[in-house]
Structures are given as structure tokens and as C-alpha cells.
Write a protein that holds these residues in place. Sequence first.
Motif, PDB file in Angstrom:
ATOM      1  N   PHE A 125       0.804  -1.226   0.000  1.00  0.00           N
ATOM      2  CA  PHE A 125       0.000   0.000   0.000  1.00  0.00           C
ATOM      3  C   PHE A 125       0.837   1.276   0.000  1.00  0.00           C
ATOM      4  N   CYS A 126       2.155   1.158  -0.192  1.00  0.00           N
ATOM      5  CA  CYS A 126       3.012   2.341  -0.224  1.00  0.00           C
ATOM      6  C   CYS A 126       4.197   2.083  -1.149  1.00  0.00           C
ATOM      7  N   VAL A 185       2.740   5.646   5.690  1.00  0.00           N
ATOM      8  CA  VAL A 185       1.665   4.696   5.380  1.00  0.00           C
ATOM      9  C   VAL A 185       1.881   3.377   6.120  1.00  0.00           C
ATOM     10  N   LEU A 199      -2.702   7.599   3.739  1.00  0.00           N
ATOM     11  CA  LEU A 199      -3.700   6.790   3.039  1.00  0.00           C
ATOM     12  C   LEU A 199      -3.027   5.723   2.178  1.00  0.00           C
ATOM     13  N   PRO A 200      -3.564   4.503   2.191  1.00  0.00           N
ATOM     14  CA  PRO A 200      -2.993   3.412   1.394  1.00  0.00           C
ATOM     15  C   PRO A 200      -3.395   3.513  -0.073  1.00  0.00           C
ATOM     16  N   VAL A 201      -2.485   3.071  -0.959  1.00  0.00           N
ATOM     17  CA  VAL A 201      -2.763   2.942  -2.391  1.00  0.00           C
ATOM     18  C   VAL A 201      -2.342   1.545  -2.813  1.00  0.00           C
ATOM     19  N   LEU A 202      -3.253   0.777  -3.407  1.00  0.00           N
ATOM     20  CA  LEU A 202      -3.009  -0.633  -3.711  1.00  0.00           C
ATOM     21  C   LEU A 202      -1.969  -0.810  -4.818  1.00  0.00           C
ATOM     22  N   ASN A 203      -1.063  -1.769  -4.622  1.00  0.00           N
ATOM     23  CA  ASN A 203      -0.028  -2.127  -5.595  1.00  0.00           C
ATOM     24  C   ASN A 203      -0.639  -3.032  -6.669  1.00  0.00           C
ATOM     25  N   GLY A 204      -0.717  -2.541  -7.915  1.00  0.00           N
ATOM     26  CA  GLY A 204      -1.339  -3.315  -8.989  1.00  0.00           C
ATOM     27  C   GLY A 204      -0.594  -4.580  -9.344  1.00  0.00           C
ATOM     28  N   ASP A 236     -10.578   3.275   3.751  1.00  0.00           N
ATOM     29  CA  ASP A 236      -9.662   4.058   2.923  1.00  0.00           C
ATOM     30  C   ASP A 236      -9.343   3.395   1.584  1.00  0.00           C
ATOM     31  N   LEU A 237      -9.951   2.235   1.308  1.00  0.00           N
ATOM     32  CA  LEU A 237      -9.700   1.544   0.040  1.00  0.00           C
ATOM     33  C   LEU A 237     -11.026   1.194  -0.628  1.00  0.00           C
TER      34      LEU A 237
END
Length: 494
Positions: A24-25, A42, A50-55, A284-285
Amino acid sequence: MKPGFEAIIGLEVHVQLRTRSKLFCACRNAYGASPNTQTCPVCLGLPGALPVLNGEAVRLGIRLGLALGARIHERSTFYRKQYFYPDLPKGYQITQGPVALVESGSLEIAGDPTVRGGDGPVRIRLERAHLEEDAGKSLHDQRPDATLVDLNRAGVPLLEVVGMPDLRSPQEASDYLKALHRLVVFLGIGDGNLEEGGFRCDANVSLRPRGTQALGTRVEVKNLNSFRFVKQALAHEVARQTALLEAGGAVVQETRGWDAEAGETRAQRTKEAAMDYRYFPEPDLPALEVTEAEIAAVRTSLPELPEARAQRWRATFGLGGEEALTLLQDPAFADYFEALAAASGQGKAAASWMLGEVSRTLNERGGGIAAFPLPPEALAELVRLVGDRRISFGTAKEQVYPALLAGEGRAGDIVTRKGLAQVSDRGAIETLVARVLADHPGPVAQFHAGKTNLRGFLVGQVLKAGGGRLDPGVVNEVLAEGLAKGGSAPHAGP
């Protein structure tokens, strides 16, 4: 285990995914850095981060799911699993639920005939494989007065593969874990390094009276990081529960750890129920959505799966089951074997060299096949020389192979320069056989008296007399004829 009880075993395997960054970071996903140097707001759970998903983690999860014949959900969700521990800085772990990216599927292994009553493969069903973040690492042995925490691993992407309780023995559990590990490594999903925690499992085990369907009380054995420990820990736990039930006791639902030095499992804590984790949707996701086109793109990138490769080798080269699986110990080793078999035209012999001399060299020198100094084409020439009976296997192994490793030139040139070509001339071999039979009248007489095992001794004497350069096939043929005639080689001169 006593005949009255049946073991019910299911494994939960945590696979660290091979991505450049965390789940997520953007922190690096790499093992071995100085403690707490690969962290950010994160993965430390600081307010407002805020987390961002790793594609890429999503694509790797789909890759494993397709290889297992599983269903890939086009829409899945993330939840918070809450518990408090020093190496979990947020106080919760982001995981998937109630719908996972991957559900169902199966993995085939050899069944354990000691518990199933027959040979043959069995399919072990999978419940799901879901994405989640790893926790940090608590170090209890660095200082006597404190536990240290390294958060480099916090947020590393995991795929948790949850198997159904279809395993019936510690042997089956070990075989299942090896098959899944092989798949993970060959697909490039993870490095599968057990010592570094890249592939580890928890085992759930219970007993029930044989012939019944209801499940017994389940005990979880945590953090088993080797195939040997899985087998040993489960064997001990099955024996412990069996003794407890036979004595009229009750199994307690709990989490236990494996003490390898003591050779026993030990109670750690009472096993939590799902409600104890207070799951709720991750705010948050958004839901994870993948398209049919994205799934199709991953499907087209799949390589030949390891079990299919082993089956092809068995059919094409006549390899045994264990031979084929051992050659699949890692992708580079398997690729080298494929190249060696193709260049030599002798798959069975190539397998023997890989599992014999090549493996011995790697063990002595350390490192994998990438560090092996001979390209497949160079070793293939030596394999062909033996196959064409130009040199004996003993000469190839003891003289030519070491010279190849030392960089003394091509195999054929070494054989010519050192005069190592195998002697197949029948006349020369008849002369040596006659001499050996004449020099050993006692063993010859004992052979004719019924001690046929002495034939091996006589063959060895002939080969020794020929300096190890004689064609063993011709030697055996001429010696058989000589012994049949009473002890002299046919047509042999005085």
C-alpha cells in the motif's frame, strides 16, 4: 497415529509476493536492509496517511489463482483485521474479506497410502487466496531485557493461500507444501525463501474417530518455516492429541508453536475466533475490481506449469517421478536440464548427470546453477561421448569432467589429448580376459561351483587390467563366453 483416529489437516500458507514496493506504499520490498529503514507514514500507520493498492501484487495473485484452476473474482473487498501487537503499528492488518481475489481451485499431490489405503494422486481443495499486508518483526533474542521491533517488513504484500482440511497425514502436508512452493517459484510470484520468511505456513490439525464426519477441536501450529518442521510438528501434534483423547481428555482450541530443539509443540495462547478480530470494511480503500481482459492477459503470460513439465519429462525421457520432481528444484536448474537434454539428445543420461555430478559440484562450491561454470553445450558433448561408448562413464566422471571444470578445453579434445578413448577392440579385450581367467583359477572354479556373484569380481579385474578404458559391454560379453567355455576367452591368443 492409532488406527482409531483420523488426522484432519489444513494449511494456511503465507507467500511474500515479488514486487518492487510494498502493498500500500512506495517503500522498497527487499530483505536484509538495516532495521526500520524501509518505512514511511503509510506502513507506520501515522495519522492521515492513506494506502494505495499495488497493482503488480494483484496481477501476481491472479497468476497463482489461474495456475490453481481457481475462480478469479472481478470484484473483491478489503477489511481491517484488528489486533494489538508491537510489530503491527496501525493496530490492525489490512486483508481481504469476505470476498477474496481468488477462491476455490485445487492442487494435486501423491496420496499417503498409509492412511488412504491405496496409491494414487489426491486433489487438495483450496478455499481462497487473499491479499493482505505483512506485519513487522519482533526480535526477542537480541537483548536480554527487551524485545526489539523491525518494521521493514510491515506492509510487505502477502498472498495467504488457505487450503481446505483435506490433508490426512504429516507426509501429505509436506508434499502439499512442496508442490505449492514449486508453483510459486516457477510462476515468479515469490522467491519462496523459507529462511527469510518469504514462504511460511500455519497448520490447523484436529482428530476425529475414523469413519465419522464431524470435525474435532482444531489446534493451530504457527510459523512453520521448513518442510521438515511441518512434517515433524504435525507428527508430534497428532501424537499429542491422540494420547490426550485416549486418556479421556479434551483437546483445547489454541495456538501452539513448534520448538525444534525440544521436538514438541508448546501452547502460546487461546485461539481467537473471527469475532475477536472485529473485522469491518477498510474505509480508505475502494473495492478491488479487475476486468476479464486483465485476467486474460495474465492467463496468456503463464509458463508451462511445473507438474505439466514433470509429466512431459516422464513421458519423453522415461524419468521416474522423484527424478522429475528433483530436477524441478528451481527454474534455472530445470532450464539447464532442458538445454542439456536437447543438446545431448539423451534425456535420461542428462538427468543422471544433473542429479549426480552437477549437483555434487554445486553442493561443494555453493551457489545455484547460475554459478556453474559449464554451459549446457559443453557438458552435452561429454554426455554424448559416454552415450556413444567412446569413453566409459567412470573415465568421464573421474578424468574428463574435472578437466572440463578446470577449463582445459572441450571434452573431445581432453579425451584425445589424454588418450582416454574407450577400447572396444574385441581382440584386445579377449587377450585381457584370457589373462585374468588364467590368473584367478580359484574364483573361476568357485563361479562354476555356483558362486555366480564372483562374475562381478572378474569383470572388475578385467576393467582394472585395461586401465579403466575398456568398453564394459564388450568385456561382459567376452567374459561370459570365456566362462561358458570353462575359463578361457574365445579366440584368445597365448
